[in-house]
Design an enzyme around this catalytic site. Sequence first.
Site, PDB file in Angstrom:
ATOM      1  N   ARG A 178       0.883  -1.186   0.000  1.00  0.00           N
ATOM      2  CA  ARG A 178       0.000   0.000   0.000  1.00  0.00           C
ATOM      3  C   ARG A 178       0.910   1.221   0.000  1.00  0.00           C
ATOM      4  O   ARG A 178       1.693   1.417   0.925  1.00  0.00           O
ATOM      5  CB  ARG A 178      -0.907  -0.002   1.230  1.00  0.00           C
ATOM      6  CG  ARG A 178      -1.638   1.324   1.422  1.00  0.00           C
ATOM      7  CD  ARG A 178      -2.728   1.258   2.458  1.00  0.00           C
ATOM      8  NE  ARG A 178      -3.897   0.566   1.943  1.00  0.00           N
ATOM      9  CZ  ARG A 178      -5.115   0.628   2.491  1.00  0.00           C
ATOM     10  NH1 ARG A 178      -5.318   1.350   3.570  1.00  0.00           N
ATOM     11  NH2 ARG A 178      -6.118  -0.034   1.957  1.00  0.00           N
TER      12      ARG A 178
ATOM     13  N   GLN B  36     -10.303  -4.040  -3.191  1.00  0.00           N
ATOM     14  CA  GLN B  36     -11.621  -3.648  -2.699  1.00  0.00           C
ATOM     15  C   GLN B  36     -12.715  -4.032  -3.697  1.00  0.00           C
ATOM     16  O   GLN B  36     -13.803  -4.464  -3.312  1.00  0.00           O
ATOM     17  CB  GLN B  36     -11.649  -2.130  -2.451  1.00  0.00           C
ATOM     18  CG  GLN B  36     -12.963  -1.639  -1.877  1.00  0.00           C
ATOM     19  CD  GLN B  36     -13.208  -2.117  -0.458  1.00  0.00           C
ATOM     20  OE1 GLN B  36     -12.347  -1.971   0.393  1.00  0.00           O
ATOM     21  NE2 GLN B  36     -14.381  -2.676  -0.200  1.00  0.00           N
TER      22      GLN B  36
ATOM     23  N   ASP C 156     -17.244   7.303  -1.525  1.00  0.00           N
ATOM     24  CA  ASP C 156     -15.998   7.153  -0.767  1.00  0.00           C
ATOM     25  C   ASP C 156     -15.708   8.517  -0.144  1.00  0.00           C
ATOM     26  O   ASP C 156     -16.376   9.514  -0.467  1.00  0.00           O
ATOM     27  CB  ASP C 156     -14.875   6.730  -1.739  1.00  0.00           C
ATOM     28  CG  ASP C 156     -13.543   6.432  -1.055  1.00  0.00           C
ATOM     29  OD1 ASP C 156     -13.524   6.260   0.180  1.00  0.00           O
ATOM     30  OD2 ASP C 156     -12.514   6.368  -1.765  1.00  0.00           O
TER      31      ASP C 156
ATOM     32  N   CYS D  84     -16.303   1.689   0.655  1.00  0.00           N
ATOM     33  CA  CYS D  84     -15.167   0.826   1.014  1.00  0.00           C
ATOM     34  C   CYS D  84     -14.773   0.962   2.478  1.00  0.00           C
ATOM     35  O   CYS D  84     -14.107   0.081   3.007  1.00  0.00           O
ATOM     36  CB  CYS D  84     -13.977   1.119   0.104  1.00  0.00           C
ATOM     37  SG  CYS D  84     -13.324   2.798   0.257  1.00  0.00           S
TER      38      CYS D  84
ATOM     39  N   ARG E 248     -13.505  -8.730   1.951  1.00  0.00           N
ATOM     40  CA  ARG E 248     -12.082  -8.496   1.663  1.00  0.00           C
ATOM     41  C   ARG E 248     -11.281  -9.755   2.015  1.00  0.00           C
ATOM     42  O   ARG E 248     -10.392 -10.163   1.275  1.00  0.00           O
ATOM     43  CB  ARG E 248     -11.558  -7.306   2.486  1.00  0.00           C
ATOM     44  CG  ARG E 248     -12.165  -5.952   2.124  1.00  0.00           C
ATOM     45  CD  ARG E 248     -11.687  -5.476   0.772  1.00  0.00           C
ATOM     46  NE  ARG E 248     -10.242  -5.394   0.698  1.00  0.00           N
ATOM     47  CZ  ARG E 248      -9.486  -4.369   1.130  1.00  0.00           C
ATOM     48  NH1 ARG E 248     -10.070  -3.312   1.640  1.00  0.00           N
ATOM     49  NH2 ARG E 248      -8.170  -4.371   1.011  1.00  0.00           N
TER      50      ARG E 248
HETATM   51  N1  NVA Z   1      -9.952   6.746  -1.313  1.00  0.00           N
HETATM   52  C1  NVA Z   1      -9.567   6.294  -0.005  1.00  0.00           C
HETATM   53  C2  NVA Z   1      -9.820   4.822   0.152  1.00  0.00           C
HETATM   54  C3  NVA Z   1      -9.449   4.257   1.500  1.00  0.00           C
HETATM   55  C4  NVA Z   1      -9.660   2.777   1.585  1.00  0.00           C
HETATM   56  C5  NVA Z   1      -8.108   6.638   0.259  1.00  0.00           C
HETATM   57  O1  NVA Z   1      -7.297   6.441  -0.643  1.00  0.00           O
HETATM   58  O2  NVA Z   1      -7.786   7.109   1.348  1.00  0.00           O
HETATM   59  N1   CP Z   2     -11.253  -0.185   2.575  1.00  0.00           N
HETATM   60  C1   CP Z   2      -9.979  -0.248   3.007  1.00  0.00           C
HETATM   61  O1   CP Z   2      -9.031  -0.527   2.249  1.00  0.00           O
HETATM   62  O2   CP Z   2      -9.824  -0.029   4.351  1.00  0.00           O
HETATM   63  P1   CP Z   2      -8.460   0.145   5.167  1.00  0.00           P
HETATM   64  O3   CP Z   2      -7.865   1.470   4.768  1.00  0.00           O
HETATM   65  O4   CP Z   2      -8.870   0.088   6.610  1.00  0.00           O
HETATM   66  O5   CP Z   2      -7.518  -0.967   4.802  1.00  0.00           O
END
Ligand code: NVA
Ligand code: CP
Length: 300
Positions: A104, A134, A219, A259, A287
């Site tokens: 990530r 997701q 979102d 999400c 998930r």
């Molecule tokens: N769009 C959000 C999704 C989090 C799961 C972000 O990137 O923070």
């Molecule tokens: N939806 C999602 O990816 O959540 P987290 O940021 O908690 O991993």
Amino acid sequence: MKPRHFLTLLDLDSGELQALIDRARELKALQKNGVAHRTRPGKVMAMVFEKSSTRTRVSFETGMIQLGGQALFLSPRDTQLGRGEPIEDSARVLSRMVDIIMIRTFEHEKIERFAEFSDVPVINALTDMYHPCQLLADIMTWQEHRDDIRGKKAAWIGDGNNMCHSWINAARRFDFHLAIATPEGFDPDPNVLAAAGDRVALFRQPADAAADADLVVTDVWTSMGQEDEQKRRERAFAGYIVDDDLMACANEDALFMHCLPAHRGEEVSASVIDGPHSVVWDEAENRLHAQKALIELLLA
Ligand code: NVA
Ligand code: CP
């Protein structure tokens, strides 16, 4: 031989994605029935998190344990990744030790570069551009509640962000229509949009996108890494809340997805996310099951 990576939904074809979801539903049933399914014993996943996470971390870690393997949580705060060791070197070193790597991070190019130098499969666990894991859970959740999504209409309300881009890719792979409502200046990436052709349409008014939709999705307005834009975003997105009035534009039995994490009173009202259309807890749970099926596939 080059390993297989999962950096966007487009790395799998439609048949593979459907087989993955079918397998995820089998794995879910096994788990619910207490049937052990240690199909990848001894395998180790490295989990590199440059942004926060609850769902992604817990689902990958739990998934690896349930499949008979283990997962290592690696934060840039206490690895050399955070001290500037080149991506290429980190990829070569990690992939000589572990069997699969989940990342990530911020720039999508970073995960592409990492994957290029990795000898083992790399999974995108969210970049600024995409969040494909997701979508595996989201389409699985749709199919559990409503069966086939082909030809249905989904509405995306809010930011043209990483989740929006993955919904656009999902519309291509699963063959449904996606109507997107974003404020000016927050449109999805034009290349991602153009590649989807007439399956995806862009609107300014949330009610126009939500009209007759079978599914309404939103979102956060401010994604991770955009915290200093929060005030400007709150102003730009005023009116882009998914509330009861907006859900009334959609079909009567429309589902609502998010999400998570969510901000009640900003992008979604409490009445919607905690109401009868919402399937957000199933999405979160799925998930785990969907990613287990993904790990099985990449470690086949
Ligand atoms: N769009 C959000 C999704 C989090 C799961 C972000 O990137 O923070
Ligand atoms: N939806 C999602 O990816 O959540 P987290 O940021 O908690 O991993």
